[in-house]
Design a protein around this motif. Structure first.
Motif, PDB file in Angstrom:
ATOM      1  N   CYS A 211      20.228  74.126   7.431  1.00  0.00           N
ATOM      2  CA  CYS A 211      21.571  73.886   7.939  1.00  0.00           C
ATOM      3  C   CYS A 211      22.474  75.067   7.595  1.00  0.00           C
TER       4      CYS A 211
ATOM      5  N   TYR B  54      16.712  67.200  12.534  1.00  0.00           N
ATOM      6  CA  TYR B  54      17.734  66.811  13.493  1.00  0.00           C
ATOM      7  C   TYR B  54      17.102  66.131  14.711  1.00  0.00           C
TER       8      TYR B  54
ATOM      9  N   THR C 236      23.360  70.724  16.685  1.00  0.00           N
ATOM     10  CA  THR C 236      22.445  69.579  16.699  1.00  0.00           C
ATOM     11  C   THR C 236      23.133  68.258  16.382  1.00  0.00           C
TER      12      THR C 236
ATOM     13  N   GLU D 198      16.040  71.770   7.170  1.00  0.00           N
ATOM     14  CA  GLU D 198      16.120  71.114   8.473  1.00  0.00           C
ATOM     15  C   GLU D 198      14.814  71.203   9.269  1.00  0.00           C
TER      16      GLU D 198
ATOM     17  N   GLN E 156      22.619  64.819  14.241  1.00  0.00           N
ATOM     18  CA  GLN E 156      21.881  64.449  13.027  1.00  0.00           C
ATOM     19  C   GLN E 156      22.311  63.083  12.513  1.00  0.00           C
TER      20      GLN E 156
END
Length: 384
Positions: free
Chosen positions: A334, A355, A305, A341, A307
């Motif tokens: 994560c 994210y 992802t 997350e 972020q």
């Protein structure tokens, strides 16, 4: 020859290099981004408001600057009013020339035009190691006539406001009644997107799925949302401390109480988490990059992802908890450090992730979340 420049950190560390972009001075929080591509998207992302970004990629500017990849628009939604939001930019080796068929100019020229102060020629690896050890901190870049002795510059850096407790969403949000992004083809659904620092690609992702998007200011009330009769509500990314966003948390609680499907990204994840009763905290140095693995605990699926956040929700992987709106779960964490997350209500009426599934520069592993939200809107409509 470029003028001398210095990057000054609040703990007294000084890095000396040359001016890059505009000359002068700028203050902000020093953070680092590990993305190897997508610097234009990073620089124009409103979530980086009041931050000095240190690029870990050794060479920056190879593809120049173009008119298509900006992630910000003007207050009325006009792409022509897009701007760079970072407070400053620190790089190792700026490319001497740009080479890309879409380029309309160079990165350096765009920084000059938008009066963004930067620094080049410093050991960015040393800066990143320092920030990873000590944490993100207040900083300043000074060049040209704004240079002074180190003690004076350190004093200037230390007087700036902290990012902890900073209420910044209103400074980057649309104004007035906002703007509308029409879908590709006939509209299937209408979504109200609360602009806390929304990126350009987000309404585009909705539009590709037949969703009309009303982008509204951060201070929008529940009555204003109800007037638009949305099928769903979206909470965008944005800068600042989520602990300051009480009005948006209250709006979220009212949306959940109305039973309207809700989807949040980044800052929006922290807002939904707060509405569900979770706390937030400032991370040591945050997550900023395009290569961060996230585990979805319900499926075991791992996504790589993009972020950009310096705050996070409190919680543990797979933790279930009671809320005024039903049971909820910490749905994603994560893989690197266990940071929360994502959260969702177990009745699937609301979910959010920390994210960026809309990341235009990639990766695109998480784009399916827009389809998941579309499915939520469709099932809600079918049940009525």
């Amino acid at each position: 020859m470029s003028a001398q420049a210095v990057l000054v950190l609040e703990d007294g560390r000084v890095f000396r290099g040359t001016s890059f972009g505009a000359e002068g001075s700028t203050l902000g929080e020093a953070v680092f981004c590990t993305g190897m591509t997508g610097y234009q998207e990073t620089l124009t992302d409103p979530s980086y408001h009041r931050q000095i970004v240190v690029a870990t990629a050794p060479q920056i500017g190879n593809t120049g600057w173009n008119d298509e990849d900006n992630e910000s628009v003007g207050p009325d939604g006009s792409p022509a009013d897009s701007k760079i939001w970072v407070a400053g930019y620190a790089v190792r080796n700026p490319s001497r020339r740009s080479s890309n068929w879409r380029a309309s100019g160079t990165l350096d020229a765009e920084l000059v035009q938008q009066d963004v102060v930067g620094i080049a020629g410093i050991d960015t690896r040393a800066v990143v190691r320092h920030l990873r050890t000590r944490g993100s901190m207040a900083a300043g870049i000074f060049s040209g006539a704004d240079l002074a002795d180190d003690d004076t510059l350190i004093g200037r850096v230390r007087t700036q406001p902290s990012m902890l407790g900073a209420d910044l969403a209103g400074e980057v949000s649309t104004t007035g009644s906002g703007y509308v992004v029409e879908p590709d083809g006939d509209p299937r659904f209408t979504v109200v997107a609360v602009d806390l620092g929304i990126k350009t690609n987000t309404p585009r992702m909705f539009a590709q799925r037949g969703i009309r998007v009303h982008v509204v200011p951060a201070g929008t009330t529940i009555d204003q949302v109800r007037e638009l009769k949305p099928d769903g509500v979206f909470l965008s990314n944005g800068p600042g401390d989520p602990a300051t966003a009480d009005p948006t948390v209250r709006l979220t609680e009212e949306v959940l109480g109305d039973g309207v499907p809700l989807f949040g990204i980044c800052f929006g994840n922290q807002i939904l988490g707060r509405a569900l009763g979770l706390g937030t905290y400032k991370m040591k140095f945050g997550h900023r990059g395009m290569n961060i693995p996230v585990i979805e605990h319900g499926t075991g699926r791992v996504a790589i992802t993009s972020q950009n956040h310096g705050f996070a929700l409190e919680g543990e992987a797979g933790e279930e908890f009671d809320t005024p709106f039903g049971r909820a779960v910490v749905s994603h964490t994560c893989a690197n450090d266990g940071t929360v997350e994502g959260v969702r209500l177990l009745n699937d009426s609301a979910f959010s992730v920390q994210y960026h599934p809309e990341a235009a520069a990639g990766p695109h592993d998480a784009e399916y979340l827009f389809d998941r939200f579309f499915g939520l809107l469709d099932s809600k409509k079918g049940a009525q």
